[in-house]
Design a protein around this motif. Structure first.
Motif, PDB file in Angstrom:
ATOM      1  N   PRO A  24     -32.924  -0.744 -35.706  1.00  0.00           N
ATOM      2  CA  PRO A  24     -32.382  -0.150 -34.648  1.00  0.00           C
ATOM      3  C   PRO A  24     -33.420  -0.238 -33.644  1.00  0.00           C
ATOM      4  CG  PRO A  24     -31.575   1.088 -36.476  1.00  0.00           C
ATOM      5  CD  PRO A  24     -32.535   0.123 -37.027  1.00  0.00           C
ATOM      6  N   VAL A  25     -34.778   0.166 -33.764  1.00  0.00           N
ATOM      7  CA  VAL A  25     -35.679   0.488 -32.836  1.00  0.00           C
ATOM      8  C   VAL A  25     -36.038  -0.777 -32.176  1.00  0.00           C
ATOM      9  CG1 VAL A  25     -37.686  -0.116 -34.258  1.00  0.00           C
ATOM     10  CG2 VAL A  25     -38.026   1.828 -32.487  1.00  0.00           C
ATOM     11  N   GLU A  26     -35.805  -2.047 -32.822  1.00  0.00           N
ATOM     12  CA  GLU A  26     -36.007  -3.240 -32.233  1.00  0.00           C
ATOM     13  C   GLU A  26     -34.764  -3.613 -31.491  1.00  0.00           C
ATOM     14  OE1 GLU A  26     -38.659  -5.121 -32.018  1.00  0.00           O
ATOM     15  OE2 GLU A  26     -39.879  -4.362 -33.742  1.00  0.00           O
ATOM     16  N   LEU A  27     -33.620  -3.603 -31.790  1.00  0.00           N
ATOM     17  CA  LEU A  27     -32.196  -3.827 -31.267  1.00  0.00           C
ATOM     18  C   LEU A  27     -32.162  -2.934 -29.911  1.00  0.00           C
ATOM     19  CD1 LEU A  27     -29.475  -3.926 -33.904  1.00  0.00           C
ATOM     20  CD2 LEU A  27     -30.544  -5.978 -32.560  1.00  0.00           C
ATOM     21  N   PHE A  28     -32.494  -1.699 -29.990  1.00  0.00           N
ATOM     22  CA  PHE A  28     -32.347  -0.967 -28.654  1.00  0.00           C
ATOM     23  C   PHE A  28     -33.533  -0.474 -28.071  1.00  0.00           C
ATOM     24  CE2 PHE A  28     -28.861   0.019 -31.747  1.00  0.00           C
ATOM     25  CZ  PHE A  28     -27.765  -0.600 -31.193  1.00  0.00           C
ATOM     26  N   LYS A  29     -34.518  -1.135 -27.961  1.00  0.00           N
ATOM     27  CA  LYS A  29     -35.845  -0.903 -27.275  1.00  0.00           C
ATOM     28  C   LYS A  29     -35.416  -0.830 -25.922  1.00  0.00           C
ATOM     29  CE  LYS A  29     -37.892  -5.480 -27.736  1.00  0.00           C
ATOM     30  NZ  LYS A  29     -39.005  -6.171 -28.289  1.00  0.00           N
ATOM     31  N   PRO A  30     -36.110  -0.084 -25.036  1.00  0.00           N
ATOM     32  CA  PRO A  30     -37.050   1.391 -25.596  1.00  0.00           C
ATOM     33  C   PRO A  30     -36.401   2.469 -25.954  1.00  0.00           C
ATOM     34  CG  PRO A  30     -36.951   1.241 -23.056  1.00  0.00           C
ATOM     35  CD  PRO A  30     -36.049   0.213 -23.551  1.00  0.00           C
ATOM     36  N   TRP A  31     -35.048   2.436 -25.796  1.00  0.00           N
ATOM     37  CA  TRP A  31     -34.002   3.711 -25.785  1.00  0.00           C
ATOM     38  C   TRP A  31     -34.058   4.557 -27.224  1.00  0.00           C
ATOM     39  CZ3 TRP A  31     -34.080   3.852 -21.082  1.00  0.00           C
ATOM     40  CH2 TRP A  31     -33.757   2.829 -20.429  1.00  0.00           C
ATOM     41  N   TYR A  32     -34.288   3.813 -28.283  1.00  0.00           N
ATOM     42  CA  TYR A  32     -34.209   4.264 -29.636  1.00  0.00           C
ATOM     43  C   TYR A  32     -35.606   5.196 -29.588  1.00  0.00           C
ATOM     44  CZ  TYR A  32     -33.490   4.357 -34.596  1.00  0.00           C
ATOM     45  OH  TYR A  32     -33.067   4.942 -35.973  1.00  0.00           O
ATOM     46  N   LYS A 339     -27.456   4.387 -21.736  1.00  0.00           N
ATOM     47  CA  LYS A 339     -28.275   3.236 -21.549  1.00  0.00           C
ATOM     48  C   LYS A 339     -27.811   2.085 -22.430  1.00  0.00           C
ATOM     49  CE  LYS A 339     -31.141   4.895 -18.344  1.00  0.00           C
ATOM     50  NZ  LYS A 339     -31.280   4.443 -17.066  1.00  0.00           N
ATOM     51  N   THR A 340     -27.115   2.336 -23.531  1.00  0.00           N
ATOM     52  CA  THR A 340     -26.642   1.537 -24.453  1.00  0.00           C
ATOM     53  C   THR A 340     -25.036   1.339 -24.442  1.00  0.00           C
ATOM     54  OG1 THR A 340     -26.788   3.204 -26.247  1.00  0.00           O
ATOM     55  CG2 THR A 340     -28.541   1.733 -25.930  1.00  0.00           C
ATOM     56  N   ARG A 341     -24.217   2.034 -23.476  1.00  0.00           N
ATOM     57  CA  ARG A 341     -22.984   2.115 -23.519  1.00  0.00           C
ATOM     58  C   ARG A 341     -22.383   0.518 -22.567  1.00  0.00           C
ATOM     59  NH1 ARG A 341     -21.961   6.737 -20.952  1.00  0.00           N
ATOM     60  NH2 ARG A 341     -21.980   7.736 -22.974  1.00  0.00           N
ATOM     61  N   THR A 342     -21.421   0.079 -23.418  1.00  0.00           N
ATOM     62  CA  THR A 342     -20.893  -1.071 -22.810  1.00  0.00           C
ATOM     63  C   THR A 342     -19.970  -0.855 -21.956  1.00  0.00           C
ATOM     64  OG1 THR A 342     -19.401  -1.625 -24.387  1.00  0.00           O
ATOM     65  CG2 THR A 342     -21.479  -2.642 -24.654  1.00  0.00           C
ATOM     66  N   LYS A 343     -19.307  -1.763 -21.016  1.00  0.00           N
ATOM     67  CA  LYS A 343     -18.313  -1.403 -19.927  1.00  0.00           C
ATOM     68  C   LYS A 343     -16.883  -1.098 -20.543  1.00  0.00           C
ATOM     69  CE  LYS A 343     -20.053  -4.660 -16.292  1.00  0.00           C
ATOM     70  NZ  LYS A 343     -19.790  -5.995 -15.702  1.00  0.00           N
ATOM     71  N   ASP A 344     -16.717  -1.378 -21.620  1.00  0.00           N
ATOM     72  CA  ASP A 344     -15.412  -0.757 -22.208  1.00  0.00           C
ATOM     73  C   ASP A 344     -15.472   0.343 -23.161  1.00  0.00           C
ATOM     74  OD1 ASP A 344     -16.718  -1.798 -24.721  1.00  0.00           O
ATOM     75  OD2 ASP A 344     -15.085  -3.235 -25.254  1.00  0.00           O
TER      76      ASP A 344
END
Length: 368
Positions: A24-32, A339-344
């Protein structure tokens, strides 16, 4: 972009990289990483220099994300006096970490990689008397576990040894009386914790005698060894660990059994017997966070087992304050999930990692 587009993009990334699983730290950088940094900032005593250790720092994404966040959000004196040490056993990853963190030049004077085994006490040197933080992301699932076996619910536990039998192909299990001190200690903590939480009912005891069945149990002995070393070397450490709380579709029998899988031509297949797995197999163990908390308290010297309570000279350690949070709860509290929320409205950071949790453990001065 919605859930469908995100999944399509993720599939594309996996196919291009050839990597079977991104953390997850890679997928959601830098937020995680920034969520972890915020948790540290809120809890740390910032009147002393901030000292962070990361066990198994991967490609350095977590280290860089945390240092970026502190540089931008903490008082300058906190960033200027901080140190961040990655304890990394892989030479290749150690080099990648230096490159990743070095993308911000001012980080380099505060960051270092120590190439060593974190479970080796000698590598830590003298006892660190200052408060510090230890971060472990997806470390526990890769640590060694020991398998024990019992013929039924009332028979004693036996160690499981794996041996190559003469005249037979492959490996097979051999059962021997408990001798390994680490296995014994881990089992004692498990049994003491079980005794505290549930007194076995007369019905279940009678049922066990009527319908005996074999028991298999995987013990997190590698975790216990690591925590023993960390508490001895860093008695005032605060700990943040994140890992799988359960793994789907595990075919191997036993409590806390691992997922053992191999990937061929982009498709994963899981083993139903760990003895069949060859060198290229991935092994993931689930983390029993309830047991992790008891092991943590035991290794810190606070939780004493029954036999220790009577000894007058047994040192009373300091009680620790601990909490286990679902990843979504942790990120809602400390991160920036917007920061990781999509439009839907779909949010992979909160919605996709239902089988992962965070464990936070900090020392207190309450020894009552």
């Amino acid at each position: 972009m919605g859930r469908k587009a995100y999944m399509k993009q993720l599939d594309k990334i996996y196919k291009q990289s050839g990597i079977s699983w991104f953390t997850p730290v890679e997928l959601f950088k830098p937020w995680y990483a920034q969520g972890i940094a915020e948790a540290i900032m809120r809890t740390a005593n910032l009147s002393v220099p901030l000292k962070i250790y990361e066990i198994g720092g991967g490609s350095g994404t977590c280290a860089k994300g945390i240092m970026d966040y502190i540089m931008l959000n903490a008082p300058p004196r906190v960033y200027n006096s901080m140190t961040y040490t990655s304890v990394e056993i892989s030479p290749a990853l150690a080099e990648i970490q230096k490159q990743t963190v070095g993308e911000v030049r001012s980080h380099l004077s505060k960051f270092k990689v120590e190439r060593r085994d974190a479970t080796d006490r000698s590598g830590w040197g003298d006892v660190e008397q200052q408060p510090c933080w230890v971060i472990m992301l997806e470390v526990l699932d890769n640590l060694p576990h020991d398998l024990i076996y019992s013929e039924n619910q009332v028979s004693p536990w036996l160690e499981v040894w794996v041996e190559k039998q003469l005249g037979r192909e492959g490996l097979s299990e051999v059962y021997r009386p408990l001798q390994d001190p680490l296995i014994k200690s881990c089992l004692e903590v498990l049994e003491a914790a079980q005794t505290d939480t549930s007194k076995k009912s007369l019905v279940s005891k009678a049922w066990s005698k009527l319908f005996p069945k074999p028991r298999r149990c995987w013990l997190p002995t590698g975790c216990m060894k690591l925590l023993e070393v960390l508490h001895a070397a860093l008695p005032k450490m605060s700990l943040i660990a994140s890992d799988f709380s359960y793994l789907p579709d595990v075919k191997i029998p036993g409590d806390r059994a691992p997922l053992v899988s191999t990937k061929k031509d982009g498709h994963s297949s899981d083993y139903s017997n760990y003895l069949d797995a060859k060198g290229d197999a991935d092994i993931f163990f689930p983390t029993d966070f309830w047991l992790l908390e008891h092991i943590d308290h035991y290794c810190s010297g606070w939780l004493k087992l029954q036999k220790d309570k009577s000894s007058k000279d047994s040192k009373q350690g300091k009680k620790r304050r601990t909490i286990t949070l679902d990843t979504s709860s942790f990120m809602e509290e400390f991160g920036l999930p917007s920061k990781t929320r999509t439009k839907d409205g779909y949010n992979p950071l909160l919605d996709d990692f239902k089988n992962t949790k965070f464990y936070l453990s900090v020392p207190t001065h309450n020894i009552k």
